[in-house]
Design a protein around this motif. Structure first.
Motif, PDB file in Angstrom:
ATOM      1  N   ARG A 302       0.835  -1.210   0.000  1.00 35.71           N
ATOM      2  CA  ARG A 302       0.000   0.000   0.000  1.00 35.71           C
ATOM      3  C   ARG A 302       0.867   1.256   0.000  1.00 35.71           C
ATOM      4  N   MET A 303       1.964   1.224   0.767  1.00 35.13           N
ATOM      5  CA  MET A 303       2.838   2.398   0.804  1.00 35.13           C
ATOM      6  C   MET A 303       3.503   2.638  -0.546  1.00 35.13           C
ATOM      7  N   VAL A 304       3.963   1.566  -1.178  1.00 36.67           N
ATOM      8  CA  VAL A 304       4.600   1.704  -2.492  1.00 36.67           C
ATOM      9  C   VAL A 304       3.583   2.194  -3.524  1.00 36.67           C
ATOM     10  N   LEU A 305       2.378   1.610  -3.516  1.00 38.29           N
ATOM     11  CA  LEU A 305       1.346   2.043  -4.452  1.00 38.29           C
ATOM     12  C   LEU A 305       0.992   3.510  -4.213  1.00 38.29           C
ATOM     13  N   SER A 306       0.829   3.886  -2.953  1.00 40.83           N
ATOM     14  CA  SER A 306       0.479   5.276  -2.626  1.00 40.83           C
ATOM     15  C   SER A 306       1.556   6.239  -3.100  1.00 40.83           C
ATOM     16  N   ALA A 307       2.819   5.835  -2.937  1.00 37.38           N
ATOM     17  CA  ALA A 307       3.921   6.693  -3.378  1.00 37.38           C
ATOM     18  C   ALA A 307       3.932   6.817  -4.899  1.00 37.38           C
ATOM     19  N   TRP A 308       3.715   5.699  -5.597  1.00 32.24           N
ATOM     20  CA  TRP A 308       3.718   5.733  -7.067  1.00 32.24           C
ATOM     21  C   TRP A 308       2.587   6.605  -7.592  1.00 32.24           C
ATOM     22  N   LEU A 309       1.385   6.404  -7.056  1.00 32.36           N
ATOM     23  CA  LEU A 309       0.220   7.166  -7.521  1.00 32.36           C
ATOM     24  C   LEU A 309       0.151   8.563  -6.907  1.00 32.36           C
ATOM     25  N   GLU A 310       0.976   8.797  -5.873  1.00 34.38           N
ATOM     26  CA  GLU A 310       0.933  10.058  -5.110  1.00 34.38           C
ATOM     27  C   GLU A 310      -0.468  10.284  -4.541  1.00 34.38           C
ATOM     28  N   LEU A 311      -0.956   9.253  -3.849  1.00 33.93           N
ATOM     29  CA  LEU A 311      -2.307   9.297  -3.293  1.00 33.93           C
ATOM     30  C   LEU A 311      -2.382  10.266  -2.120  1.00 33.93           C
ATOM     31  N   PRO A 312      -3.416  11.100  -2.076  1.00 36.37           N
ATOM     32  CA  PRO A 312      -3.650  11.913  -0.876  1.00 36.37           C
ATOM     33  C   PRO A 312      -4.288  11.057   0.210  1.00 36.37           C
ATOM     34  N   ALA A 313      -4.173  11.492   1.440  1.00 36.45           N
ATOM     35  CA  ALA A 313      -4.864  10.793   2.527  1.00 36.45           C
ATOM     36  C   ALA A 313      -6.366  10.944   2.329  1.00 36.45           C
ATOM     37  N   PRO A 314      -7.142   9.872   2.484  1.00 38.80           N
ATOM     38  CA  PRO A 314      -8.600   9.987   2.289  1.00 38.80           C
ATOM     39  C   PRO A 314      -9.228  10.879   3.341  1.00 38.80           C
ATOM     40  N   SER A 315     -10.127  11.735   2.934  1.00 44.42           N
ATOM     41  CA  SER A 315     -10.823  12.619   3.862  1.00 44.42           C
ATOM     42  C   SER A 315     -12.018  11.893   4.468  1.00 44.42           C
ATOM     43  N   ALA A 316     -12.750  12.581   5.313  1.00 43.12           N
ATOM     44  CA  ALA A 316     -13.931  11.970   5.933  1.00 43.12           C
ATOM     45  C   ALA A 316     -15.113  11.941   4.966  1.00 43.12           C
ATOM     46  N   HIS A 317     -15.035  12.697   3.876  1.00 46.37           N
ATOM     47  CA  HIS A 317     -16.172  12.847   2.979  1.00 46.37           C
ATOM     48  C   HIS A 317     -15.791  12.430   1.564  1.00 46.37           C
ATOM     49  N   VAL A 318     -16.600  11.560   0.958  1.00 46.49           N
ATOM     50  CA  VAL A 318     -16.438  11.209  -0.449  1.00 46.49           C
ATOM     51  C   VAL A 318     -17.253  12.218  -1.256  1.00 46.49           C
ATOM     52  N   PRO A 319     -16.606  13.043  -2.113  1.00 49.92           N
ATOM     53  CA  PRO A 319     -17.307  14.197  -2.691  1.00 49.92           C
ATOM     54  C   PRO A 319     -18.314  13.899  -3.793  1.00 49.92           C
ATOM     55  N   TYR A 320     -18.331  12.689  -4.328  1.00 51.48           N
ATOM     56  CA  TYR A 320     -19.345  12.344  -5.328  1.00 51.48           C
ATOM     57  C   TYR A 320     -19.512  10.840  -5.368  1.00 51.48           C
ATOM     58  N   LEU A 321     -20.618  10.390  -5.940  1.00 55.33           N
ATOM     59  CA  LEU A 321     -20.874   8.978  -6.160  1.00 55.33           C
ATOM     60  C   LEU A 321     -20.713   8.721  -7.653  1.00 55.33           C
ATOM     61  N   ARG A 322     -19.731   7.899  -8.022  1.00 54.68           N
ATOM     62  CA  ARG A 322     -19.475   7.611  -9.439  1.00 54.68           C
ATOM     63  C   ARG A 322     -20.231   6.348  -9.833  1.00 54.68           C
ATOM     64  N   LEU A 323     -21.128   6.484 -10.786  1.00 52.32           N
ATOM     65  CA  LEU A 323     -21.903   5.343 -11.257  1.00 52.32           C
ATOM     66  C   LEU A 323     -21.075   4.509 -12.222  1.00 52.32           C
ATOM     67  N   LEU A 324     -20.919   3.222 -11.906  1.00 55.73           N
ATOM     68  CA  LEU A 324     -20.250   2.290 -12.812  1.00 55.73           C
ATOM     69  C   LEU A 324     -21.243   1.445 -13.596  1.00 55.73           C
ATOM     70  N   GLY A 325     -22.411   1.188 -13.008  1.00 57.09           N
ATOM     71  CA  GLY A 325     -23.388   0.388 -13.723  1.00 57.09           C
ATOM     72  C   GLY A 325     -24.695   0.271 -12.968  1.00 57.09           C
ATOM     73  N   ALA A 326     -25.770  -0.052 -13.697  1.00 62.52           N
ATOM     74  CA  ALA A 326     -27.091  -0.157 -13.068  1.00 62.52           C
ATOM     75  C   ALA A 326     -27.990  -1.080 -13.878  1.00 62.52           C
ATOM     76  N   SER A 327     -28.864  -1.762 -13.151  1.00 62.33           N
ATOM     77  CA  SER A 327     -29.957  -2.518 -13.772  1.00 62.33           C
ATOM     78  C   SER A 327     -31.174  -1.601 -13.843  1.00 62.33           C
ATOM     79  N   GLY A 328     -32.299  -2.136 -14.320  1.00 62.68           N
ATOM     80  CA  GLY A 328     -33.521  -1.346 -14.322  1.00 62.68           C
ATOM     81  C   GLY A 328     -33.909  -0.915 -12.916  1.00 62.68           C
ATOM     82  N   THR A 329     -33.814  -1.841 -11.960  1.00 62.71           N
ATOM     83  CA  THR A 329     -34.092  -1.505 -10.560  1.00 62.71           C
ATOM     84  C   THR A 329     -33.101  -0.468 -10.065  1.00 62.71           C
TER      85      THR A 329
END
Length: 392
Positions: A302-329
């Motif tokens: 995780r540390m190596v991946l975070s360093a490579w991607l330069e990941l920020p620390a996750p905040s308490a709030h996810v700022p949006y919901l990204r839709l990947l897929g949906a059924s009719g329901t």
């Protein structure tokens, strides 16, 4: 409508996952919402197949809605991964229950451990616990044992139990109920099968070693069809070893103090990783040099991946919901949601500066993900991506 949420990776989706989806239908849930990791997962690795294909697998095996857990949460510790998944489900406003598999499906026992981890008694016991070079997870289990006794604390020795406990901690105050289900099939990372079910790690091992047909045999046919298509197109299987020199190029440019931002434990691990980079000619060698009894491989990855991607620390709030897929329901559930749901990339600027910046970074991480695939794709995948839509 009774709606249940699942926090998942589906890396890839196997028969045990399918059984859980079918069981939830049998228990009367009319809607199933998945909060799923994107291209990178909690083990500190690239998902073996891309997020859109994994979302399609979920929909074809019984899910109704798949929303993305952004990478800063998806590739984080169990506590932060759980927090991100619960936050995604909470923001939907339609999920009333979170279902999860655990080696111990006794909600009373799991809740007792979750409550203990937030108690003053536990914090005092953790401070008193001997620091004899074992992992933090082992020290934490000892501290819980000092409060609850060794037998009850032993639930923390199993990975799905650990995640279950973190889910319970994050659910407090959300109004979402918990549903613990007994984990079926082979154990986490187990090389063998049980009840005809292989673990996701076993399926990944088979795919990455070229034993494709055996790997596919452990998947539901509807999920295997999707994976066959991805394999034929060169989009799978993703393998971080293909990124070895790209990762080393980033790590070798880093000064020692730059590593500190990725060392959440504050134990000086970043110094050890910095030294390992100077002495190594591959990422695997970096990890092997840095590994000790105190520092498990998943944390190092995780540390190596975070360093490579330069990941920020996750905040308490996810700022949006990204839709990947949906059924009719799932599409009907979307119409009931008041939280900002991103269905078109071009709309992200309407969601504010925080959302726009996270999406910009997510797009760059997706561009790096494709370097792990057999065929490298051009940049901009996330900007071109459209959600998968299926019928009920």
């Amino acid at each position: 409508m009774a709606v249940v949420g699942i926090i998942c990776e589906y890396n890839p989706l196997h028969r045990g996952h399918e059984r859980m989806l079918h069981l939830l239908r049998q228990q009367g849930y009319e809607g199933i919402v998945c909060a799923m990791s994107g291209h990178f997962v909690q083990r500190g690795e690239a998902a073996v197949v891309g997020k859109l294909a994994r979302a399609e697998m979920a929909l074809r095996c019984g899910a109704d809605l798949v929303l993305e857990i952004p990478t800063p949460w998806a590739a984080a510790t169990a506590e932060r991964f759980a927090r991100g998944g619960v936050e995604v489900l909470r923001q939907t406003g339609v999920v009333d229950t979170l279902a999860f598999g655990a080696e111990c499906a006794d909600a009373v026992e799991l809740t007792a451990v979750a409550d203990t981890l937030d108690s003053g008694e536990y914090r005092a016991a953790l401070c008193d616990a001997a620091d004899d070079g074992v992992t933090f997870a082992a020290r934490r289990q000892r501290a819980v044992a000092a409060v609850l006794g060794p037998e009850r604390a032993a639930v923390l020795a199993q990975p799905n139990n650990t995640l279950a406990v973190e889910y319970l901690r994050c659910l407090r105050g959300t109004g979402i109920k918990a549903l613990a289900l007994p984990r079926q099939g082979a154990g986490h990372d187990a090389p063998q099968t049980a009840d005809g079910i292989a673990s996701a790690s076993r399926v990944r091992q088979l795919l990455l070693s070229g034993e494709t047909e055996q790997a596919l045999s452990y998947m539901p046919e509807s999920a295997a069809v999707v994976l066959r298509r991805e394999l034929a197109s060169g989009r799978a299987p993703a393998d971080m070893r293909r990124c070895d020199r790209a990762i080393l190029a980033r790590l070798r440019r880093m000064e020692e103090e730059e590593w500190a931002r990725y060392d959440g434990g504050g134990e000086g691990l970043y110094r050890r990783l910095y030294q390992a980079v100077q002495q190594s000619a591959s990422v695997d060698e970096v990890l092997q040099r840095a590994k000790t009894k105190r520092y498990p491989m998943a944390r190092l990855r995780r540390m190596v991946l975070s360093a490579w991607l330069e990941l920020p620390a996750p905040s308490a709030h996810v700022p949006y919901l990204r839709l990947l897929g949906a059924s009719g329901t799932g599409r009907r559930l979307l119409r009931q949601m008041s939280a900002p749901v991103l269905t078109k990339a071009a709309d992200v600027t309407r969601l504010g500066a925080e959302a726009a910046e996270l999406f910009r970074q997510e797009s760059r991480w997706s561009d790096l993900y494709t370097l792990a695939c057999p065929v490298v794709a051009p940049c901009g995948e996330d900007w071109r991506m459209t959600p998968i839509l299926v019928s009920d």
